[in-house]
Motif scaffolding. Sequence first.
Motif, PDB file in Angstrom:
ATOM      1  N   ALA A  48       0.831  -1.207   0.000  1.00  0.00           N
ATOM      2  CA  ALA A  48       0.000   0.000   0.000  1.00  0.00           C
ATOM      3  C   ALA A  48       0.866   1.257   0.000  1.00  0.00           C
ATOM      4  O   ALA A  48       0.603   2.212  -0.739  1.00  0.00           O
ATOM      5  CB  ALA A  48      -0.926  -0.003   1.220  1.00  0.00           C
ATOM      6  N   TRP A  49       1.917   1.252   0.812  1.00  0.00           N
ATOM      7  CA  TRP A  49       2.781   2.437   0.895  1.00  0.00           C
ATOM      8  C   TRP A  49       3.668   2.565  -0.333  1.00  0.00           C
ATOM      9  O   TRP A  49       3.926   3.682  -0.802  1.00  0.00           O
ATOM     10  CB  TRP A  49       3.611   2.385   2.171  1.00  0.00           C
ATOM     11  CG  TRP A  49       2.773   2.422   3.400  1.00  0.00           C
ATOM     12  CD1 TRP A  49       2.617   1.435   4.336  1.00  0.00           C
ATOM     13  CD2 TRP A  49       1.929   3.498   3.829  1.00  0.00           C
ATOM     14  NE1 TRP A  49       1.741   1.825   5.307  1.00  0.00           N
ATOM     15  CE2 TRP A  49       1.311   3.094   5.030  1.00  0.00           C
ATOM     16  CE3 TRP A  49       1.637   4.767   3.317  1.00  0.00           C
ATOM     17  CZ2 TRP A  49       0.417   3.911   5.730  1.00  0.00           C
ATOM     18  CZ3 TRP A  49       0.750   5.581   4.008  1.00  0.00           C
ATOM     19  CH2 TRP A  49       0.157   5.160   5.194  1.00  0.00           C
ATOM     20  N   SER A  50       4.129   1.452  -0.864  1.00  0.00           N
ATOM     21  CA  SER A  50       4.897   1.491  -2.107  1.00  0.00           C
ATOM     22  C   SER A  50       4.043   2.067  -3.230  1.00  0.00           C
ATOM     23  O   SER A  50       4.486   2.895  -4.032  1.00  0.00           O
ATOM     24  CB  SER A  50       5.385   0.083  -2.471  1.00  0.00           C
ATOM     25  OG  SER A  50       6.044   0.084  -3.722  1.00  0.00           O
ATOM     26  N   TYR A  51       2.789   1.627  -3.265  1.00  0.00           N
ATOM     27  CA  TYR A  51       1.851   2.136  -4.268  1.00  0.00           C
ATOM     28  C   TYR A  51       1.687   3.649  -4.135  1.00  0.00           C
ATOM     29  O   TYR A  51       1.670   4.374  -5.128  1.00  0.00           O
ATOM     30  CB  TYR A  51       0.500   1.443  -4.111  1.00  0.00           C
ATOM     31  CG  TYR A  51      -0.603   2.065  -4.942  1.00  0.00           C
ATOM     32  CD1 TYR A  51      -0.622   1.912  -6.319  1.00  0.00           C
ATOM     33  CD2 TYR A  51      -1.604   2.830  -4.347  1.00  0.00           C
ATOM     34  CE1 TYR A  51      -1.629   2.489  -7.090  1.00  0.00           C
ATOM     35  CE2 TYR A  51      -2.609   3.409  -5.107  1.00  0.00           C
ATOM     36  CZ  TYR A  51      -2.614   3.239  -6.478  1.00  0.00           C
ATOM     37  OH  TYR A  51      -3.600   3.823  -7.242  1.00  0.00           O
ATOM     38  N   GLN A  52       1.569   4.129  -2.904  1.00  0.00           N
ATOM     39  CA  GLN A  52       1.444   5.572  -2.696  1.00  0.00           C
ATOM     40  C   GLN A  52       2.626   6.325  -3.295  1.00  0.00           C
ATOM     41  O   GLN A  52       2.461   7.339  -3.980  1.00  0.00           O
ATOM     42  CB  GLN A  52       1.342   5.883  -1.201  1.00  0.00           C
ATOM     43  CG  GLN A  52      -0.034   5.693  -0.619  1.00  0.00           C
ATOM     44  CD  GLN A  52      -1.003   6.780  -1.047  1.00  0.00           C
ATOM     45  OE1 GLN A  52      -0.615   7.889  -1.394  1.00  0.00           O
ATOM     46  NE2 GLN A  52      -2.283   6.455  -1.045  1.00  0.00           N
ATOM     47  N   GLY A  53       3.820   5.840  -3.035  1.00  0.00           N
ATOM     48  CA  GLY A  53       5.011   6.516  -3.564  1.00  0.00           C
ATOM     49  C   GLY A  53       5.026   6.572  -5.074  1.00  0.00           C
ATOM     50  O   GLY A  53       5.272   7.630  -5.680  1.00  0.00           O
ATOM     51  N   VAL A  54       4.760   5.441  -5.717  1.00  0.00           N
ATOM     52  CA  VAL A  54       4.768   5.369  -7.181  1.00  0.00           C
ATOM     53  C   VAL A  54       3.638   6.218  -7.762  1.00  0.00           C
ATOM     54  O   VAL A  54       3.828   6.951  -8.744  1.00  0.00           O
ATOM     55  CB  VAL A  54       4.654   3.906  -7.650  1.00  0.00           C
ATOM     56  CG1 VAL A  54       4.474   3.836  -9.166  1.00  0.00           C
ATOM     57  CG2 VAL A  54       5.879   3.113  -7.225  1.00  0.00           C
ATOM     58  N   ALA A  55       2.440   6.151  -7.164  1.00  0.00           N
ATOM     59  CA  ALA A  55       1.295   6.891  -7.682  1.00  0.00           C
ATOM     60  C   ALA A  55       1.497   8.395  -7.568  1.00  0.00           C
ATOM     61  O   ALA A  55       1.111   9.153  -8.467  1.00  0.00           O
ATOM     62  CB  ALA A  55       0.033   6.464  -6.933  1.00  0.00           C
ATOM     63  N   GLN A  56       2.083   8.844  -6.467  1.00  0.00           N
ATOM     64  CA  GLN A  56       2.330  10.278  -6.301  1.00  0.00           C
ATOM     65  C   GLN A  56       3.331  10.788  -7.345  1.00  0.00           C
ATOM     66  O   GLN A  56       3.192  11.900  -7.861  1.00  0.00           O
ATOM     67  CB  GLN A  56       2.840  10.559  -4.892  1.00  0.00           C
ATOM     68  CG  GLN A  56       1.778  10.401  -3.825  1.00  0.00           C
ATOM     69  CD  GLN A  56       2.335  10.443  -2.423  1.00  0.00           C
ATOM     70  OE1 GLN A  56       3.411  10.986  -2.176  1.00  0.00           O
ATOM     71  NE2 GLN A  56       1.608   9.863  -1.484  1.00  0.00           N
ATOM     72  N   GLU A  57       4.330   9.971  -7.644  1.00  0.00           N
ATOM     73  CA  GLU A  57       5.294  10.359  -8.680  1.00  0.00           C
ATOM     74  C   GLU A  57       4.631  10.336 -10.051  1.00  0.00           C
ATOM     75  O   GLU A  57       4.753  11.293 -10.831  1.00  0.00           O
ATOM     76  CB  GLU A  57       6.481   9.398  -8.669  1.00  0.00           C
ATOM     77  CG  GLU A  57       7.512   9.713  -9.758  1.00  0.00           C
ATOM     78  CD  GLU A  57       8.552   8.635  -9.886  1.00  0.00           C
ATOM     79  OE1 GLU A  57       9.745   8.987  -9.942  1.00  0.00           O
ATOM     80  OE2 GLU A  57       8.185   7.435  -9.948  1.00  0.00           O
ATOM     81  N   GLU A  58       3.917   9.260 -10.371  1.00  0.00           N
ATOM     82  CA  GLU A  58       3.319   9.098 -11.696  1.00  0.00           C
ATOM     83  C   GLU A  58       2.308  10.202 -11.993  1.00  0.00           C
ATOM     84  O   GLU A  58       2.199  10.679 -13.124  1.00  0.00           O
ATOM     85  CB  GLU A  58       2.649   7.728 -11.770  1.00  0.00           C
ATOM     86  CG  GLU A  58       2.003   7.388 -13.108  1.00  0.00           C
ATOM     87  CD  GLU A  58       0.616   8.010 -13.261  1.00  0.00           C
ATOM     88  OE1 GLU A  58       0.215   8.301 -14.398  1.00  0.00           O
ATOM     89  OE2 GLU A  58      -0.056   8.232 -12.236  1.00  0.00           O
ATOM     90  N   SER A  59       1.572  10.638 -10.971  1.00  0.00           N
ATOM     91  CA  SER A  59       0.547  11.654 -11.167  1.00  0.00           C
ATOM     92  C   SER A  59       1.123  13.058 -11.287  1.00  0.00           C
ATOM     93  O   SER A  59       0.414  13.994 -11.663  1.00  0.00           O
ATOM     94  CB  SER A  59      -0.437  11.625  -9.992  1.00  0.00           C
ATOM     95  OG  SER A  59       0.204  12.052  -8.806  1.00  0.00           O
ATOM     96  N   GLY A  60       2.392  13.224 -10.959  1.00  0.00           N
ATOM     97  CA  GLY A  60       2.989  14.555 -10.956  1.00  0.00           C
ATOM     98  C   GLY A  60       2.689  15.337  -9.695  1.00  0.00           C
ATOM     99  O   GLY A  60       3.061  16.511  -9.583  1.00  0.00           O
ATOM    100  N   LEU A  61       2.039  14.691  -8.726  1.00  0.00           N
ATOM    101  CA  LEU A  61       1.753  15.366  -7.468  1.00  0.00           C
ATOM    102  C   LEU A  61       3.050  15.790  -6.797  1.00  0.00           C
ATOM    103  O   LEU A  61       3.178  16.916  -6.293  1.00  0.00           O
ATOM    104  CB  LEU A  61       0.963  14.429  -6.542  1.00  0.00           C
ATOM    105  CG  LEU A  61       0.496  15.014  -5.208  1.00  0.00           C
ATOM    106  CD1 LEU A  61      -0.573  16.065  -5.432  1.00  0.00           C
ATOM    107  CD2 LEU A  61      -0.023  13.904  -4.297  1.00  0.00           C
ATOM    108  N   LEU A  62       4.026  14.878  -6.779  1.00  0.00           N
ATOM    109  CA  LEU A  62       5.366  15.184  -6.278  1.00  0.00           C
ATOM    110  C   LEU A  62       6.365  14.977  -7.407  1.00  0.00           C
ATOM    111  O   LEU A  62       6.226  14.054  -8.205  1.00  0.00           O
ATOM    112  CB  LEU A  62       5.720  14.277  -5.095  1.00  0.00           C
ATOM    113  CG  LEU A  62       4.796  14.329  -3.865  1.00  0.00           C
ATOM    114  CD1 LEU A  62       5.319  13.409  -2.782  1.00  0.00           C
ATOM    115  CD2 LEU A  62       4.646  15.750  -3.338  1.00  0.00           C
ATOM    116  N   ARG A  63       7.387  15.844  -7.429  1.00  0.00           N
ATOM    117  CA  ARG A  63       8.384  15.787  -8.498  1.00  0.00           C
ATOM    118  C   ARG A  63       9.787  15.790  -7.909  1.00  0.00           C
ATOM    119  O   ARG A  63      10.009  16.342  -6.825  1.00  0.00           O
ATOM    120  CB  ARG A  63       8.207  16.987  -9.435  1.00  0.00           C
ATOM    121  CG  ARG A  63       6.831  17.041 -10.094  1.00  0.00           C
ATOM    122  CD  ARG A  63       6.625  18.323 -10.876  1.00  0.00           C
ATOM    123  NE  ARG A  63       5.265  18.392 -11.442  1.00  0.00           N
ATOM    124  CZ  ARG A  63       4.783  19.449 -12.077  1.00  0.00           C
ATOM    125  NH1 ARG A  63       5.540  20.535 -12.228  1.00  0.00           N
ATOM    126  NH2 ARG A  63       3.550  19.420 -12.549  1.00  0.00           N
TER     127      ARG A  63
END
Length: 637
Positions: free
Chosen positions: A231-246
Amino acid sequence: MSTAQSVIDTDTIAGRPASVAHMFLSRVEATPGQLAYRYPAPVDERAANATTGAEQWLSLTWSQAADRVFAIAAGLVDLGVEPEERIGLAASTRIEWILADLGVMCAGAAVTTVYPSTNADETGFILADAGCRVLLAEDGKQLGKAVAERGGLPELATVVVFDPPAELPEVEGLTIITLAELERRGAALLEREPEAVRRRVEAIGRDQLATVVYTSGTTGRPKGVRLSHDAWSYQGVAQEESGLLRPEDIHYMWLPLSHVFGKSLIAGQVRTGQVMAVDGRVDKIITNLPLIKPTIMASAPRVFEKVYNGIAGRARAEGGAKYKIFMWAAKVARQWAQVTQENRIATGRDTAPLGLKLQHALADKLVYAKIRQAFGGQMRGAVSGSAALAPEIAYFFAGVGVPVLEGYGLTETSAGIIVNRVEDFRVGTVGVPFKGSEVRIAEDGEILLRGPGVMSGYHNQPEQTAEVLESDGWFHSGDIGELTQAGYLRITDRKKDMFKTSGGKYVAPSEVEGKFKAVCPFVSNILVIGNGRNFCSALITLDEPVIMPWAAEHGVTGKTYAEVVTSPQVRALIEDYVTKLNGELQRWQTIKKFTLLPRDLDIEHGELTPSLKIKRPVVERVYAAEVSEMYAGANEA
């Protein structure tokens, strides 16, 4: 109501690391010398430098952070901590919280977060319910809670203190050491077994328990939410993929890390490798912003509301032309944001009529540029979660050039599962799902969620798990909402908060409360009441730093806040805003009576959760007499 859902991206699910611990090792190997964290000097060093007037900030590269994380992880291994064993973490937002959290995960154990503001009884309940063997405690105060509840914590064997008191107490059956001692023990173990931590990380499975995070408990005892490493790994990847965090971001982290919103952003930071400035002192936010110059910051809506009210209050205090200019600029900001959003949706371009462009450019020079500088001058956007942000305030900040990106998630979904993107955000919505997640609207309007971030269940509560989690993975959020044609989610209300008046009309209280916050710049908190009643009423608190200067200007001087809010002048002021609110509502939603409370709601009195959500049952119980008085003599059906 019809149902709809997003398309799931299976590649995203298959391609991510098994855990944040794996992600951390990869990050350290990829960019060992790159700056990872900035943080204020420890309390004793701050005191030593107090005469200079400037606060010293320190930094850690990824390699330096790894040295401490591995030492903490190895120290836990040396204590005999096994994979999935629960480790309590009770501390405010600070660099040690992040290092300890990563250390626990690299040891393969499971973090159980505890808000530092949580009282001893509830702290004891959480530690006991989770079965924590070790507690990482910030200071003597947090240590004292564990000692006070010692009799109910048979599994707790060790407490590790970040900032120890002058003398550590001796408690039978409990080992108490400092964080420095834990790190020394870990370093010694790594000298003997250099691969001890790496072996632990390599053994972590995707479905292995990573955290037990307890819900805010707005209606009773909190429930422990079991979240996997995946779940936490998914959060990290999803935040990067969405451009939320860069990767190039400077992220100002002051949110409570005991909440999933803050904790999830650690995963995103590890994934992207961005710089994170860490300081949980809320009273330092205004001072820190121009110092840190962040490009991204996450917050609860209450902070943006207070910032807006503060700006408007200062402009009002200056009076005359300055106040008129601000009010004009605020109106232009909202118009600009609304028009450009409508055109972006229709044409894909942020366009506006020439006249509005010229007004916006002038307002930018006179007002907006100063507001952006107060945020540090580099903010590309802010992220808001945990409650709804009034659209009028969101439009204001969007027009100013600091877009507030609303997102949506729960403890049970490891924080955000749906979020607005900066390139195409829609005010009034919480955005679209992360890749790999799905959203569906049930027949009764409830929002259903599915994806890798969803919990495996409630700790020790299989019956309550079955009530909200279906066998095929769909989680019942308890929130009511709708999907736009473009797939953006709108939140209407909490299912359990909606009530029916005695006339049979349904009222969504958060909708009314949000509208009032948009029209009244003095409000701090509002609670709409009316379940089973023949009209709606409201308990209202005012923002003390904003209302007190207004009161002084209008002849209410030399009085306390409690006296100010009972004055005829303030009563008339708020009554005008309630009348304005009622003009925007359906007849059955209107506020017929209201009471101004003598103090604001707060965490200390148990009226707010640590994430600043109102505990409705608590507030209604505390102010039952005031509620009864509003309905005294009313013809209750």
